[in-house]
Design a protein around this motif. Sequence first.
Motif, PDB file in Angstrom:
ATOM      1  N   ASP A  86       0.800  -1.152  -0.086  1.00  0.00           N
ATOM      2  CA  ASP A  86       0.116  -0.001   0.030  1.00  0.00           C
ATOM      3  C   ASP A  86       0.805   1.080   0.117  1.00  0.00           C
ATOM      4  OD1 ASP A  86      -1.748   2.181   0.620  1.00  0.00           O
ATOM      5  OD2 ASP A  86      -2.878   1.009   1.955  1.00  0.00           O
ATOM      6  N   PRO A  87       0.836   1.999  -1.014  1.00  0.00           N
ATOM      7  CA  PRO A  87       1.807   3.158  -1.219  1.00  0.00           C
ATOM      8  C   PRO A  87       1.615   4.143   0.080  1.00  0.00           C
ATOM      9  CG  PRO A  87       0.613   2.968  -3.308  1.00  0.00           C
ATOM     10  CD  PRO A  87       0.027   1.863  -2.154  1.00  0.00           C
ATOM     11  N   GLN A  88       0.359   4.329   0.636  1.00  0.00           N
ATOM     12  CA  GLN A  88       0.373   5.138   1.968  1.00  0.00           C
ATOM     13  C   GLN A  88       1.243   4.768   2.879  1.00  0.00           C
ATOM     14  OE1 GLN A  88      -3.723   6.339   2.992  1.00  0.00           O
ATOM     15  NE2 GLN A  88      -4.141   4.585   1.303  1.00  0.00           N
ATOM     16  N   TYR A  89       1.692   3.667   2.854  1.00  0.00           N
ATOM     17  CA  TYR A  89       2.801   3.137   4.091  1.00  0.00           C
ATOM     18  C   TYR A  89       4.071   2.944   3.504  1.00  0.00           C
ATOM     19  CZ  TYR A  89      -1.753   2.168   6.573  1.00  0.00           C
ATOM     20  OH  TYR A  89      -2.822   2.373   7.279  1.00  0.00           O
ATOM     21  N   ALA A  90       4.275   3.750   2.462  1.00  0.00           N
ATOM     22  CA  ALA A  90       5.690   3.256   1.761  1.00  0.00           C
ATOM     23  C   ALA A  90       6.854   3.725   2.515  1.00  0.00           C
ATOM     24  CB  ALA A  90       5.715   3.839   0.282  1.00  0.00           C
ATOM     25  N   GLU A  91       6.541   4.872   3.173  1.00  0.00           N
ATOM     26  CA  GLU A  91       7.636   5.385   4.177  1.00  0.00           C
ATOM     27  C   GLU A  91       7.766   4.874   5.598  1.00  0.00           C
ATOM     28  OE1 GLU A  91       9.982   7.732   2.745  1.00  0.00           O
ATOM     29  OE2 GLU A  91       8.548   7.164   0.853  1.00  0.00           O
ATOM     30  N   GLY A  92       8.396   3.596   5.596  1.00  0.00           N
ATOM     31  CA  GLY A  92       8.376   2.930   6.790  1.00  0.00           C
ATOM     32  C   GLY A  92       8.883   3.352   8.167  1.00  0.00           C
ATOM     33  N   ASN A  93      10.184   4.025   7.867  1.00  0.00           N
ATOM     34  CA  ASN A  93      10.729   4.489   9.184  1.00  0.00           C
ATOM     35  C   ASN A  93      10.900   3.700  10.401  1.00  0.00           C
ATOM     36  OD1 ASN A  93      11.848   7.102   8.003  1.00  0.00           O
ATOM     37  ND2 ASN A  93       9.609   7.601   7.624  1.00  0.00           N
ATOM     38  N   ASN A  94      11.005   2.278  10.096  1.00  0.00           N
ATOM     39  CA  ASN A  94      11.036   1.578  11.260  1.00  0.00           C
ATOM     40  C   ASN A  94      12.123   1.309  11.639  1.00  0.00           C
ATOM     41  OD1 ASN A  94       7.948   0.658  11.093  1.00  0.00           O
ATOM     42  ND2 ASN A  94       8.509   0.079   8.898  1.00  0.00           N
ATOM     43  N   TRP A  95      12.322   0.933  12.963  1.00  0.00           N
ATOM     44  CA  TRP A  95      13.674   0.572  13.704  1.00  0.00           C
ATOM     45  C   TRP A  95      13.492  -0.763  14.307  1.00  0.00           C
ATOM     46  CZ3 TRP A  95      15.329   4.785  17.745  1.00  0.00           C
ATOM     47  CH2 TRP A  95      15.493   6.081  16.966  1.00  0.00           C
ATOM     48  N   VAL A  96      14.733  -1.804  14.220  1.00  0.00           N
ATOM     49  CA  VAL A  96      14.752  -2.887  14.445  1.00  0.00           C
ATOM     50  C   VAL A  96      16.083  -3.219  15.135  1.00  0.00           C
ATOM     51  CG1 VAL A  96      14.993  -5.334  14.089  1.00  0.00           C
ATOM     52  CG2 VAL A  96      13.542  -4.027  12.601  1.00  0.00           C
ATOM     53  N   MET A  97      16.154  -2.992  16.588  1.00  0.00           N
ATOM     54  CA  MET A  97      17.335  -2.448  17.265  1.00  0.00           C
ATOM     55  C   MET A  97      17.649  -3.325  18.540  1.00  0.00           C
ATOM     56  SD  MET A  97      17.475   1.525  17.037  1.00  0.00           S
ATOM     57  CE  MET A  97      19.100   1.638  17.657  1.00  0.00           C
ATOM     58  N   ASP A  98      18.701  -4.195  18.710  1.00  0.00           N
ATOM     59  CA  ASP A  98      19.387  -4.559  20.276  1.00  0.00           C
ATOM     60  C   ASP A  98      18.278  -6.024  20.321  1.00  0.00           C
ATOM     61  OD1 ASP A  98      21.107  -2.202  20.406  1.00  0.00           O
ATOM     62  OD2 ASP A  98      19.445  -1.314  21.495  1.00  0.00           O
TER      63      ASP A  98
END
Length: 423
Positions: A229-241
């Motif tokens: 879904d292009p509305q969610y294209a800018e994920g900007n998620n973190w997977v850390m530690d």
Amino acid sequence: MENNLDQKKRTVNPLVSRRKLLAAIGGGGAALAMEGMLGSSLLAEAMSGEKEKQTGKDKQKGNAASQASLCEYNVMDYGAIGDGTTDDTGAIQAAIAACSAAGGGVVCFPAGTYLSGTIQVGGHMKLRGVGQDVTSLKLKPGTNDALLVGTLTENVTISDMTLDGNASQQTTGSTVIFWKCKRITIDHIKVINSHVIALNMSNVMASRITRSHLKGTIGNTVISFSLDDPQYAEGNNWVMDNLIEDGYLDGIIYNTNRGVISGNIIRNNGLVPNNTAGGVYINNKYGIVISNNLIEGNDGNGIDIIDATEIISEGNWCVNNNSAGIMYASVTNSQIIGNVCKNNGKAPATGQDDGISILGNSHLVTITGNRCFDDQSVKTQRYGIHAIDTSHDLLITSNILRGNLIGSLSTVGSSNVISSNLN
């Protein structure tokens, strides 16, 4: 009931010779709808280590009452038993419903094992236990669906508990699914015994997975971020530690744009026979930083990037992976900086048996300050850095590349700048 996710070979640039299964989560909306979004059920040790054994458990249990007193909605007040045999689904959902009706709050799970079917999570809500090995939510046998599901929601936190997918008692089911959600926080949890995917994040933005132990899937990757879904294209998620291990396919599939994957231990993934699933896999995305991870013992490449741009791989330790430590195929405007790639190439896909393998039409890639070597008695890592196919316009400087099976550095293509390497 959740349908089995169809699996298919990854269709990669034909210059990349490998076979890899990938769930059909492109078209994630439809697939995930069948994976519990519209199911009838919706209607109703390494990270902790030996230090978190009995002494730690006793301390946490001693604090359980005081922590529970801080919660607005204690599931035991709604009839949950937490004895591991009673079906607590209705009680848990009632506590969540009350929290949702009030506009949000904290749903608390005191010490215990809560047997449950699928739980629908509401927005502006925290689900909080009293410790990974003290509070456990376990999917009841025969659910064949997700344990926790959030759809079209935001501002959800799940923390301080174990989520047990009870895979041996299911025929399918990701343990956690979030679909078209924003600002999801998964913190200090343990996810074990997942049948399909441990954390299935489809069209998710501005979310974090931190300080968690994610172990064991029998059908797919451990963490999947997918996008249709292009509305969610800018994920900007973190997977850390996090500790991410023992996945049937990759440790992390990050197929959304923008994000940070940092400080994780990603090991022993790709358990499916005769495949090359690896540590971190990204395909046709941009703007992602992969930094300071320990990536070891995976069946395929430690870091596996295809048809992507603006990718930074920096400060990672990639060791004992069956294919390359780091592989970029048809990647542009990107960097590989300051990584250690050691003793890779143990059972490689074709052309991916080096410390750093550059394939396809990769160009405008900076490769600098890396240490690529093999110190095994029987060496397997062929080159420190190996660029093949039509790769060109590469900047390869200040790398230490001694001690590999065949050589230090080999490139093809035009307009490459190569200088100051220790070969």
